[in-house]
Design a protein around this motif. Structure first.
Motif, short mmCIF file in Angstrom:
data_model
loop_
_atom_site.label_atom_id
_atom_site.label_comp_id
_atom_site.label_asym_id
_atom_site.label_seq_id
_atom_site.Cartn_x
_atom_site.Cartn_y
_atom_site.Cartn_z
N LEU A 1 0.81 -1.23 0.00
CA LEU A 1 0.00 0.00 0.00
C LEU A 1 0.84 1.27 0.00
CD1 LEU A 1 -2.85 -1.04 2.46
CD2 LEU A 1 -2.94 -0.88 -0.04
N MET A 2 2.11 1.17 0.33
CA MET A 2 2.97 2.35 0.38
C MET A 2 3.06 3.07 -0.95
SD MET A 2 6.11 1.25 2.80
CE MET A 2 5.86 1.06 4.57
N ALA A 3 2.92 2.34 -2.03
CA ALA A 3 3.06 2.96 -3.35
C ALA A 3 1.70 3.32 -3.96
CB ALA A 3 3.82 2.01 -4.28
N GLY A 4 0.63 3.14 -3.22
CA GLY A 4 -0.70 3.38 -3.77
C GLY A 4 -1.44 4.52 -3.11
N GLN A 5 -2.69 4.65 -3.50
CA GLN A 5 -3.53 5.72 -2.99
C GLN A 5 -3.96 5.52 -1.55
OE1 GLN A 5 -6.67 5.77 -5.86
NE2 GLN A 5 -5.62 7.25 -7.16
N ALA A 6 -3.95 4.30 -1.08
CA ALA A 6 -4.40 4.01 0.28
C ALA A 6 -3.28 4.19 1.30
CB ALA A 6 -4.95 2.58 0.36
N TRP A 7 -2.16 4.75 0.86
CA TRP A 7 -1.00 4.87 1.74
C TRP A 7 -1.31 5.63 3.02
CZ3 TRP A 7 2.80 3.70 4.38
CH2 TRP A 7 3.64 4.64 4.98
N GLU A 8 -1.95 6.77 2.94
CA GLU A 8 -2.21 7.58 4.13
C GLU A 8 -3.07 6.82 5.15
OE1 GLU A 8 -0.92 10.47 5.13
OE2 GLU A 8 0.33 10.46 3.33
N SER A 9 -4.08 6.14 4.67
CA SER A 9 -4.94 5.35 5.58
C SER A 9 -4.15 4.22 6.22
CB SER A 9 -6.13 4.76 4.82
OG SER A 9 -6.93 5.78 4.31
N ALA A 10 -3.32 3.57 5.43
CA ALA A 10 -2.52 2.47 5.95
C ALA A 10 -1.53 2.97 7.01
CB ALA A 10 -1.76 1.78 4.81
N ARG A 11 -0.89 4.09 6.72
CA ARG A 11 0.06 4.67 7.66
C ARG A 11 -0.63 5.06 8.96
NH1 ARG A 11 1.82 9.04 9.91
NH2 ARG A 11 4.02 9.53 10.09
N GLU A 12 -1.75 5.75 8.84
CA GLU A 12 -2.49 6.17 10.03
C GLU A 12 -2.91 4.97 10.88
OE1 GLU A 12 -5.77 8.68 8.93
OE2 GLU A 12 -4.45 10.03 7.82
N GLY A 13 -3.37 3.91 10.21
CA GLY A 13 -3.80 2.72 10.93
C GLY A 13 -2.68 2.08 11.71
N LEU A 14 -1.51 1.95 11.08
CA LEU A 14 -0.40 1.30 11.76
C LEU A 14 0.17 2.17 12.88
CD1 LEU A 14 0.72 -1.50 11.43
CD2 LEU A 14 2.59 -0.57 10.10
N VAL A 15 0.29 3.46 12.62
CA VAL A 15 0.79 4.36 13.66
C VAL A 15 -0.17 4.38 14.85
CG1 VAL A 15 1.34 6.76 14.23
CG2 VAL A 15 2.21 5.75 12.13
N SER A 16 -1.47 4.39 14.58
CA SER A 16 -2.44 4.39 15.69
C SER A 16 -2.36 3.10 16.49
CB SER A 16 -3.86 4.59 15.16
OG SER A 16 -4.33 3.45 14.49
N LEU A 17 -2.03 2.01 15.82
CA LEU A 17 -1.86 0.73 16.52
C LEU A 17 -0.69 0.84 17.51
CD1 LEU A 17 -3.03 -2.22 16.36
CD2 LEU A 17 -1.04 -2.72 14.95
N TRP A 18 0.43 1.37 17.03
CA TRP A 18 1.58 1.54 17.93
C TRP A 18 1.25 2.56 19.02
CZ3 TRP A 18 3.64 -1.39 13.98
CH2 TRP A 18 4.69 -2.22 14.31
N GLN A 19 0.56 3.62 18.66
CA GLN A 19 0.21 4.65 19.64
C GLN A 19 -0.60 4.05 20.78
OE1 GLN A 19 1.19 7.95 19.56
NE2 GLN A 19 0.36 8.00 21.62
N ARG A 20 -1.46 3.13 20.43
CA ARG A 20 -2.32 2.53 21.45
C ARG A 20 -1.59 1.51 22.32
NH1 ARG A 20 -7.57 -0.93 20.17
NH2 ARG A 20 -8.19 -1.30 22.29
N PHE A 21 -0.72 0.73 21.72
CA PHE A 21 -0.11 -0.39 22.45
C PHE A 21 1.35 -0.17 22.84
CE2 PHE A 21 -3.71 -2.26 20.22
CZ PHE A 21 -4.32 -2.95 21.25
N GLN A 22 2.06 0.69 22.14
CA GLN A 22 3.44 1.04 22.51
C GLN A 22 3.66 2.51 22.18
OE1 GLN A 22 6.17 -1.67 20.53
NE2 GLN A 22 5.91 -3.22 22.11
N PRO A 23 3.02 3.41 22.96
CA PRO A 23 3.03 4.84 22.63
C PRO A 23 4.42 5.45 22.54
CG PRO A 23 1.97 4.43 24.77
CD PRO A 23 2.27 3.11 24.15
N ASP A 24 5.36 4.93 23.29
CA ASP A 24 6.71 5.48 23.24
C ASP A 24 7.41 5.22 21.90
OD1 ASP A 24 6.55 2.76 24.17
OD2 ASP A 24 8.69 2.83 24.63
N ARG A 25 6.92 4.28 21.11
CA ARG A 25 7.51 3.95 19.81
C ARG A 25 6.71 4.50 18.62
NH1 ARG A 25 10.90 1.86 17.53
NH2 ARG A 25 9.85 0.19 16.45
N ALA A 26 5.54 5.04 18.85
CA ALA A 26 4.65 5.44 17.75
C ALA A 26 5.28 6.46 16.81
CB ALA A 26 3.33 5.97 18.31
N GLN A 27 5.91 7.49 17.35
CA GLN A 27 6.51 8.51 16.50
C GLN A 27 7.64 7.92 15.66
OE1 GLN A 27 7.75 12.03 18.53
NE2 GLN A 27 8.28 13.10 16.65
#
Length: 139
Positions: free
Chosen positions: A19-45
């Motif tokens: 998905l990194m090379a496609g149109q859904a990239w932003e949604s995919a990125r947001e989804g994965l970052v939010s996952l880390w934010q929720r479960f390992q917030p110190d690593r999300a950034q």
């Protein structure tokens, strides 16, 4: 749960890099970052930055036809997701939800069509067969 985690990590890593090379990239990125934010917030950034760097590497690799780099990037993200799943198994359900949102029709995407090709040639005849796209340039 070992093989299940490994398969989920493989699916997630492959999906993200694809998905990194496609149109859904932003949604995919947001989804994965939010996952880390929720479960390992110190690593999300850091994960957000790693995703951006991976995307740049992927786009460059695709421009230059470097399939090895794309495979390596996929393996890296599969490993990162697997480590997160091992450390926090409760992430699995949320990750499945994110993947389902990114690919709302997984059965259609994974469906396959059986193609059978048969040809007979004699003399100096030629046969060109393909199960999908085929490009032939003769001079």
């Amino acid at each position: 749960m070992g093989p299940e985690i490994a398969e989920l990590a493989r699916t997630a890593g492959t999906t993200m890099v694809t998905l990194m090379a496609g149109q859904a990239w932003e949604s995919a990125r947001e989804g994965l970052v939010s996952l880390w934010q929720r479960f390992q917030p110190d690593r999300a950034q850091a994960v957000g930055g790693e995703l951006e760097a991976t995307r740049e590497d992927l786009l460059l690799a695709r421009q230059t036809g470097d399939a090895d780099t794309e495979s390596e990037l996929t393996a890296e993200w599969q490993a990162k997701v697997r480590r997160l799943l091992v450390a926090r198994p409760e992430v699995a359900d949320e990750l499945r939800r994110i993947l389902a949102e990114l690919n709302p029709h997984p059965a259609e995407a994974q469906s396959s069509v059986e193609v059978r090709l048969r040809a007979e040639v004699s003399g100096s005849g030629r046969v060109y067969q393909a199960g999908r796209d085929q490009h032939i340039t003769e001079r």
